[in-house]
Design an enzyme around this catalytic site. Sequence first.
Site, PDB file in Angstrom:
ATOM      1  N   LEU A  75      50.320  26.211   2.647  1.00 54.70           N
ATOM      2  CA  LEU A  75      48.963  26.388   1.904  1.00 54.70           C
ATOM      3  C   LEU A  75      47.643  25.657   2.226  1.00 54.70           C
ATOM      4  O   LEU A  75      46.768  25.623   1.797  1.00 54.70           O
ATOM      5  CB  LEU A  75      49.100  26.307   0.303  1.00 54.70           C
ATOM      6  CG  LEU A  75      50.142  27.615  -0.089  1.00 54.70           C
ATOM      7  CD1 LEU A  75      50.481  27.542  -1.615  1.00 54.70           C
ATOM      8  CD2 LEU A  75      49.830  28.953   0.388  1.00 54.70           C
ATOM      9  N   HIS A  77      44.538  24.256   4.267  1.00 58.46           N
ATOM     10  CA  HIS A  77      43.426  24.827   5.031  1.00 58.46           C
ATOM     11  C   HIS A  77      43.267  24.625   6.494  1.00 58.46           C
ATOM     12  O   HIS A  77      43.744  23.160   6.598  1.00 58.46           O
ATOM     13  CB  HIS A  77      42.261  24.822   4.356  1.00 58.46           C
ATOM     14  CG  HIS A  77      41.845  25.465   2.866  1.00 58.46           C
ATOM     15  ND1 HIS A  77      42.444  24.994   1.849  1.00 58.46           N
ATOM     16  CD2 HIS A  77      41.396  26.636   2.645  1.00 58.46           C
ATOM     17  CE1 HIS A  77      42.293  25.737   0.781  1.00 58.46           C
ATOM     18  NE2 HIS A  77      41.588  26.964   1.293  1.00 58.46           N
ATOM     19  N   ASP A 128      62.653   8.805  16.495  1.00 60.16           N
ATOM     20  CA  ASP A 128      63.074   9.536  17.718  1.00 60.16           C
ATOM     21  C   ASP A 128      63.331   8.820  18.674  1.00 60.16           C
ATOM     22  O   ASP A 128      64.210   8.778  19.507  1.00 60.16           O
ATOM     23  CB  ASP A 128      62.238  10.700  18.035  1.00 60.16           C
ATOM     24  CG  ASP A 128      62.703  11.601  18.920  1.00 60.16           C
ATOM     25  OD1 ASP A 128      63.857  11.912  19.005  1.00 60.16           O
ATOM     26  OD2 ASP A 128      61.988  11.873  19.891  1.00 60.16           O
TER      27      ASP A 128
END
Length: 162
Positions: A75, A77, A128
């Site tokens: 949701l 923008h 990572d």
Amino acid sequence: MSGLTHFDAAGHAHMVDVGGKQETQRVAVARGTIRMLPATFALIRDGKAKKGDVLGVARIAAIQGAKRTADLIPLCHPLALTRVAVDFELDDALPGVHCVAQVETFGRTGVEMEALTAVQVGLLTVYDMCKAVDRGMVITDVSVREKRGGKSGDWTAEDAAG
């Protein structure tokens, strides 16, 4: 603070209409930390990680994360960001690394989610790149530290804490 804005009267999720809001300069600063073993910290500090420049790659990943926030958070923008600055601070005492991201735009909605995403992606990239030597790293304390601009005005975590 008002109610949740991402739900309509029937309780259905929707993207908030920001069309009627004024465009203003928006700034958000977020911060987070990754704790690790002393040996992992030394690899990062000394630039000896097998995968290369951990913090350099993490900085680029964090910037990319800020730019892709609307693709990840349903949701949010899509925003034209005007600035994304990412800094890493080595902390011998933890041992670990702090990530601070400042995101800016000139628009109708804030950039807190972009700053938070930048920090998370930056720290995930550190994880990572170092997980082969330290699977026990912990990402912690990710939060918005400051927000400027918009109808609700300026806010800092320090002011909110009292």
